[in-house]
Design a protein around this motif. Structure first.
Motif, mmCIF file in Angstrom:
data_model
loop_
_atom_site.group_PDB
_atom_site.id
_atom_site.type_symbol
_atom_site.label_atom_id
_atom_site.label_comp_id
_atom_site.label_asym_id
_atom_site.label_seq_id
_atom_site.Cartn_x
_atom_site.Cartn_y
_atom_site.Cartn_z
ATOM 1 N N LEU A 187 0.813 -1.212 0.000
ATOM 2 C CA LEU A 187 0.000 0.000 0.000
ATOM 3 C C LEU A 187 0.853 1.272 0.000
ATOM 4 O O LEU A 187 0.387 2.333 -0.408
ATOM 5 C CB LEU A 187 -0.921 0.019 1.232
ATOM 6 N N LEU A 188 2.106 1.154 0.449
ATOM 7 C CA LEU A 188 2.983 2.326 0.494
ATOM 8 C C LEU A 188 3.487 2.722 -0.881
ATOM 9 O O LEU A 188 3.906 3.867 -1.086
ATOM 10 C CB LEU A 188 4.184 2.039 1.402
ATOM 11 N N GLY A 189 3.461 1.755 -1.813
ATOM 12 C CA GLY A 189 3.982 2.054 -3.148
ATOM 13 C C GLY A 189 5.477 2.316 -3.106
ATOM 14 O O GLY A 189 6.203 1.795 -2.256
ATOM 15 N N GLU A 190 5.955 3.171 -4.017
ATOM 16 C CA GLU A 190 7.379 3.499 -4.082
ATOM 17 C C GLU A 190 7.643 4.774 -3.282
ATOM 18 O O GLU A 190 7.042 5.810 -3.519
ATOM 19 C CB GLU A 190 7.808 3.704 -5.539
ATOM 20 N N MET B 207 18.150 -6.781 5.715
ATOM 21 C CA MET B 207 18.539 -6.943 7.114
ATOM 22 C C MET B 207 19.369 -5.761 7.585
ATOM 23 O O MET B 207 19.186 -5.247 8.699
ATOM 24 C CB MET B 207 19.307 -8.248 7.307
ATOM 25 N N LYS B 208 20.295 -5.304 6.740
ATOM 26 C CA LYS B 208 21.156 -4.186 7.127
ATOM 27 C C LYS B 208 20.375 -2.878 7.197
ATOM 28 O O LYS B 208 20.478 -2.130 8.164
ATOM 29 C CB LYS B 208 22.312 -4.050 6.128
ATOM 30 N N SER B 209 19.588 -2.621 6.173
ATOM 31 C CA SER B 209 18.893 -1.333 6.108
ATOM 32 C C SER B 209 17.722 -1.246 7.064
ATOM 33 O O SER B 209 17.294 -0.143 7.432
ATOM 34 C CB SER B 209 18.414 -1.063 4.674
ATOM 35 N N SER B 210 17.167 -2.381 7.516
ATOM 36 C CA SER B 210 16.004 -2.348 8.413
ATOM 37 C C SER B 210 16.400 -2.336 9.873
ATOM 38 O O SER B 210 15.544 -2.143 10.740
ATOM 39 C CB SER B 210 15.096 -3.557 8.147
ATOM 40 N N TYR B 211 17.682 -2.506 10.186
ATOM 41 C CA TYR B 211 18.089 -2.608 11.591
ATOM 42 C C TYR B 211 17.761 -1.339 12.359
ATOM 43 O O TYR B 211 17.173 -1.370 13.430
ATOM 44 C CB TYR B 211 19.584 -2.902 11.701
ATOM 45 N N LEU C 142 13.811 7.297 8.567
ATOM 46 C CA LEU C 142 12.908 7.334 7.415
ATOM 47 C C LEU C 142 13.662 6.985 6.135
ATOM 48 O O LEU C 142 13.139 6.280 5.266
ATOM 49 C CB LEU C 142 12.258 8.711 7.290
ATOM 50 N N ILE C 143 14.885 7.497 6.032
ATOM 51 C CA ILE C 143 15.716 7.173 4.867
ATOM 52 C C ILE C 143 16.022 5.681 4.849
ATOM 53 O O ILE C 143 15.927 5.025 3.808
ATOM 54 C CB ILE C 143 17.009 8.005 4.883
ATOM 55 N N ARG C 144 16.363 5.133 6.033
ATOM 56 C CA ARG C 144 16.652 3.694 6.110
ATOM 57 C C ARG C 144 15.386 2.877 5.864
ATOM 58 O O ARG C 144 15.455 1.810 5.251
ATOM 59 C CB ARG C 144 17.225 3.359 7.487
ATOM 60 N N PHE C 145 14.242 3.369 6.321
ATOM 61 C CA PHE C 145 12.982 2.665 6.063
ATOM 62 C C PHE C 145 12.736 2.557 4.566
ATOM 63 O O PHE C 145 12.374 1.484 4.055
ATOM 64 C CB PHE C 145 11.817 3.395 6.733
ATOM 65 N N ASN C 146 12.902 3.669 3.844
ATOM 66 C CA ASN C 146 12.671 3.653 2.398
ATOM 67 C C ASN C 146 13.626 2.699 1.702
ATOM 68 O O ASN C 146 13.246 1.991 0.766
ATOM 69 C CB ASN C 146 12.811 5.058 1.831
#
Length: 564
Positions: A156-159, A254-258, A286-290
């Motif tokens: 639902l978040l799209g890009e 795994m790295k970016s979501s930590y 937020l940057i890491r979430f994206n």
């Protein structure tokens, strides 16, 4: 000095509390694992809510195919109860895959051979089974929702792009640089940019916060996959290699979501508080979430593969536990392609797995079965026993029987029907629609033959038309690409269909004004009736039962109801 001792005592108390919590958590884990290990081979005690069962079906909904068990058959056979009797899974992946497995009969022997290899391995090798059970327990479940509902939420978040965040981060640096040119102007600009970033951060974070749960479970799934990948278990090398490959593809996530999944814990540490503000002011999480979202969306197929392989392995553990829990024994079915051998079904000691101390029956048929017998004699239960075992044979390669041999079938039923108030259909309309779907399948010459079960053919209409229409429907089923089992109270059908169907029956025994049902399958049509006898035994007035008995006897002699 006193202050130093006081501080040391406080630190010591903190260490002792933390040590106790760690020891207690380890003890709790080991106790739970001992219970899980000891529970292998015993019926599960877990209870389910209606909402939970609807979530468990999500993996199946995401992997629909043409030959899966339809809703009518699933409900007719009480397969939700069979699933609950079998399900000893510890993780959401196992729960959902087992449900899918029971609704997805295997297409060929190769698939079942792979499953049998896994089941036998974990039944025989306790140490490897315990290792996997520990991983599955640590993976756990997802709460009130399915894994796939969480993953669908991410779509639902799209890009999501981070260009805007980088722009405002750059303005922070520009403002700081401006302070060296004009301190007042630089400070004003910096204050304005930081206020904007803080307000904008909370607005953006509220949008992504519900999706962080998805990240957390995928991370748990990956950690479980990494543990699985480290396992050196001979016999499932292919499955473990698939797990390692999926985990490798998801390392970027795994790295970016930590930072995202580990943020906002509120420990109160001053350095962490400072870091929290820096993270918010510079949009760091937020940057890491994206970035994590992009990595996950690109690798959804790998997440699905990891869920599938994890589910396959846990399903094998659950199937082995189910086998051991069957007090009356089990067998590994012998399944074959029907070409050149015709339609048949042979079983010895077959019983229904949901019944305690069930009466087992032998059966060998090469054409359809017409089943007659008195009320409550066991006809419907027997039909379900055969149907459920046919499904278990082709799904978890296990039968509640001493032996079972049959071709690969497509299983359909028309048994526990009711009128559709919402749709405006009477019972008869629901019934003929249900049977029509079986006739449509039987008419197909391609694919596996149909194994179908019909309880009380066309019970929703009058006797004359019911017998006439039932005869033609049953003949059509017998002439088609099918093996049909049908139960009926219409003894006329035993004569009308004797060229197409073998007759079997169940009977009752009345002893000392009591009725006894042996539940033993017997050859030939039924020759006894008990409906009026049951009324008498339940205390109905003699005027009702005696007159009813007399009317029935007159009709059997004369073929007419006149004078009743």
């Amino acid at each position: 000095m006193d202050a130093f001792i006081f501080i040391c005592l406080i630190l010591l108390a903190i260490v002792l509390v933390m040590t106790k919590e760690y020891v207690d958590s380890r003890r709790f884990l080991e106790r739970k694992l001992r219970e899980i290990y000891a529970g292998y081979g015993t019926p599960p005690e877990r209870s389910y809510g209606a909402e939970e069962l609807s979530h468990i079906s999500m993996y199946y909904e995401k992997h629909r195919t043409a030959d899966q068990i339809d809703d009518i058959t699933w409900n007719d056979l009480y397969m939700d109860a069979v699933y609950q009797r079998m399900n000893t899974c510890l993780s959401a992946a196992g729960d959902e895959y087992l449900y899918y497995r029971l609704r997805t009969p295997a297409a060929d022997a190769v698939e079942l051979e792979k499953m049998e290899r896994r089941i036998a391995l974990f039944m025989e090798r306790e140490e490897e089974r315990h290792r996997l059970q520990r991983i599955f327990f640590m993976l756990g479940r997802t709460g009130r929702h399915s894994i796939y509902e969480y993953l669908d939420h991410l779509d639902l978040l799209g890009e999501r792009k981070s260009d805007r965040y980088f722009f405002w981060d750059a303005l922070v640096l520009v403002s700081i640089g401006g302070m060296f040119v004009s301190l007042p102007v630089g400070l004003v600009c910096l204050f304005g940019v930081l206020c904007h970033n803080l307000i904008d951060y909370f607005k953006e974070f509220r949008q992504i916060e519900p999706y962080i749960t998805s990240f957390a479970y995928v991370r748990r799934l990956l950690k479980g996959g990494e543990e699985l990948g480290k396992a050196e278990i001979s016999g499932i090398e292919e499955e473990l290699a698939a797990v390692r490959e999926a985990c490798k593809s998801l390392r970027g996530f795994m790295k970016s979501s930590y930072l995202v999944s580990g943020s906002r814990q509120g420990s109160g540490n001053p350095l962490e508080v400072l870091f929290d503000y820096l993270r918010m002011l510079f949009y760091m999480d937020l940057i890491r979430f994206n970035k994590a979202l992009q990595d996950l969306q690109k690798n959804m197929g790998e997440v699905d593969r990891l869920i599938t392989v994890t589910g396959e392995l846990e399903c094998a553990v659950a199937a082995g536990s189910f086998r051991k829990s069957l007090e009356q024994g089990f067998c590994v079915p012998a399944l074959y392609e029907e070409a050149g051998k015709g339609f048949s079904l042979r079983a010895q000691g077959l019983y229904h797995p949901l019944l305690r101390e069930a009466v087992a029956n032998d059966l060998e048929v090469k054409r359809g079965v017409l089943l007659t017998g008195s009320n409550a004699s066991g006809k419907s239960t027997f039909l379900r026993a055969v149907a459920v075992n046919a499904l278990l044979a082709q799904t978890v390669h296990t039968c509640a029987a001493a032996s079972y041999k049959a071709p690969f079938y497509r299983v359909y039923s028309s048994m526990s029907l009711r009128d559709d108030l919402a749709g405006g259909d009477s019972y008869y309309m629901v019934e003929i629609k249900s049977i029509k779907r079986i006739l449509d399948q039987v008419s197909q010459e391609e694919g596996r033959p149909v194994l179908c079960f019909v309880d009380e053919v066309l019970r929703g209409t009058n006797t004359v038309e019911r017998i006439a229409a039932s005869t033609q429907i049953m003949k059509k089923l017998a002439a088609g690409h099918a093996l049909c089992f049908a139960a009926t109270h219409d003894v006329e059908l035993t004569k009308l269909l004797e060229r197409e169907y073998d007759n079997f029956h169940f009977e009752e025994r009345i002893e000392e004004n009591d009725i006894y049902f042996p539940y033993q399958l017997m050859e030939g049509p039924a020759s006894t009736r008990n409906a009026i006898a049951l009324l008498r035994m339940l205390g109905y007035e003699n005027g009702i039962t005696d007159e009813a008995e007399a009317m029935a006897e007159r009709f059997l002699r004369s073929g007419s109801w006149n004078g009743g």
